[in-house]
Design a protein around this motif. Sequence first.
Motif, PDB file in Angstrom:
ATOM      1  N   UNK A 187       0.832  -1.213   0.000  1.00 46.32           N
ATOM      2  CA  UNK A 187       0.000   0.000   0.000  1.00 46.32           C
ATOM      3  C   UNK A 187       0.862   1.256   0.000  1.00 46.32           C
ATOM      4  N   UNK A 188       1.955   1.232   0.746  1.00 44.64           N
ATOM      5  CA  UNK A 188       2.855   2.385   0.778  1.00 44.64           C
ATOM      6  C   UNK A 188       3.454   2.643  -0.597  1.00 44.64           C
ATOM      7  N   UNK A 189       3.846   1.565  -1.283  1.00 45.88           N
ATOM      8  CA  UNK A 189       4.435   1.712  -2.611  1.00 45.88           C
ATOM      9  C   UNK A 189       3.410   2.293  -3.586  1.00 45.88           C
ATOM     10  N   UNK A 190       2.175   1.803  -3.519  1.00 46.92           N
ATOM     11  CA  UNK A 190       1.125   2.337  -4.391  1.00 46.92           C
ATOM     12  C   UNK A 190       0.867   3.811  -4.087  1.00 46.92           C
ATOM     13  N   UNK A 191       0.841   4.169  -2.807  1.00 47.86           N
ATOM     14  CA  UNK A 191       0.616   5.565  -2.424  1.00 47.86           C
ATOM     15  C   UNK A 191       1.730   6.469  -2.960  1.00 47.86           C
ATOM     16  N   UNK A 192       2.960   5.989  -2.901  1.00 45.22           N
ATOM     17  CA  UNK A 192       4.078   6.766  -3.419  1.00 45.22           C
ATOM     18  C   UNK A 192       3.904   7.034  -4.902  1.00 45.22           C
ATOM     19  N   UNK A 193       3.552   5.993  -5.657  1.00 47.04           N
ATOM     20  CA  UNK A 193       3.387   6.165  -7.100  1.00 47.04           C
ATOM     21  C   UNK A 193       2.228   7.107  -7.415  1.00 47.04           C
ATOM     22  N   UNK A 194       1.150   7.009  -6.646  1.00 45.53           N
ATOM     23  CA  UNK A 194       0.000   7.889  -6.874  1.00 45.53           C
ATOM     24  C   UNK A 194       0.359   9.346  -6.624  1.00 45.53           C
ATOM     25  N   UNK A 195       1.341   9.583  -5.757  1.00 45.21           N
ATOM     26  CA  UNK A 195       1.782  10.954  -5.475  1.00 45.21           C
ATOM     27  C   UNK A 195       2.801  11.452  -6.505  1.00 45.21           C
ATOM     28  N   UNK A 196       3.164  10.598  -7.463  1.00 44.12           N
ATOM     29  CA  UNK A 196       4.113  10.997  -8.503  1.00 44.12           C
ATOM     30  C   UNK A 196       5.530  10.529  -8.289  1.00 44.12           C
ATOM     31  N   UNK A 197       5.783   9.821  -7.172  1.00 40.05           N
ATOM     32  CA  UNK A 197       7.120   9.309  -6.892  1.00 40.05           C
ATOM     33  C   UNK A 197       7.402   8.065  -7.732  1.00 40.05           C
ATOM     34  N   UNK A 198       8.592   7.969  -8.266  1.00 42.81           N
ATOM     35  CA  UNK A 198       9.013   6.770  -8.994  1.00 42.81           C
ATOM     36  C   UNK A 198       9.552   5.755  -7.998  1.00 42.81           C
ATOM     37  N   UNK A 199       9.106   4.512  -8.115  1.00 41.60           N
ATOM     38  CA  UNK A 199       9.556   3.450  -7.214  1.00 41.60           C
ATOM     39  C   UNK A 199      10.143   2.322  -8.052  1.00 41.60           C
ATOM     40  N   UNK A 200      11.364   1.933  -7.730  1.00 44.73           N
ATOM     41  CA  UNK A 200      11.974   0.760  -8.349  1.00 44.73           C
ATOM     42  C   UNK A 200      12.422  -0.169  -7.234  1.00 44.73           C
TER      43      UNK A 200
END
Length: 326
Positions: free
Chosen positions: A188-201
């Motif tokens: 959920x944290x990873x999804x929230x980050x992406x929804x805020x515009x953060x790139x996650x790898x």
Amino acid sequence: MNDISQPADSHSKDLRPLAIEARGLIKDFEGTRAVDGVDISVPEGAIYGILGPNGAGKTTTLRMLLGIIDPDAGVRKVFGHDDPHQIAKLIGYLPEERGLYPAMKAHEAIGFMGALRGLPLEEGKARGRELLEKHGLGHAADRQIRQLSKGMAQTVQLLGTLVHQPKLVVLDEPFSGLDAINQGKLERMIRDLAESGTTVIFSTHVIHHAERLCEGVAIIAGGKVPYAGSVEAARDRIPAQVRLETREREGKWRDALPADVRHEGDFWNFSLPESGIETLLRALIEGEAGILSLSIERAGLHDAFVHIAGEAAARALEADNAAETA
């Protein structure tokens, strides 16, 4: 300036700028090639996975992308910069080797990690309290790290990775050692980050995390990347499978079934024709086959991994998962 173009299998229609782009990354350690020609493109705001067994080169690849180690050959850019150190404040990194000072209090540890990325220490501590409260750990803000459970301590380190509000978050095997509840929280944290515009790898040897979270993956085995692109395109490398049950067993309609059809029990199993299912359905109906049931199942990422990386890499992946859950 090096010209870096996206590979055909990557996000060729994606108009977003790239957060990470790398071509031909090579790294040798004492005469052994750990990474052999890795190509990766990650659009801004994406969740991207590097999927492969332990020892495949995932950690070495991430460290080269971040500038922790330099490649022996190849080029990499992070937000257009050749030197990731120039934009270190924009990056949050959670290494596979977890490490926090055991005597530090939880909010202090988060503030300290933020200070390493240029965030004023007191501001980091205050944000640390806020983040702990937001994620249900407000009661642990003043506890020492040594007093926390493994899952709580790992959450603290993850929050320390995020406290300076980076534009790019890089997580090396972030799900390792977490129970199912904490894995769900991390997803959920990873999804929230992406929804805020953060790139996650993130790197992982667990296929279902990559399949549930990622829009793009790089499959890595033996230091090579035989596939880098969207999860959907990886799955589409294997034709969808049709499972058909008919009332009749004989008739002219059988001529319309594909060449790879298999009669198993009460069902006909075969690959979905490239032309689609409509023509076949018409032949079945006109031929009075008597359709009792028909389902179409797309290949999963596990099947795609086996198809792309091979049986040996898939067995190594499964062995890693078994060892972790043992």
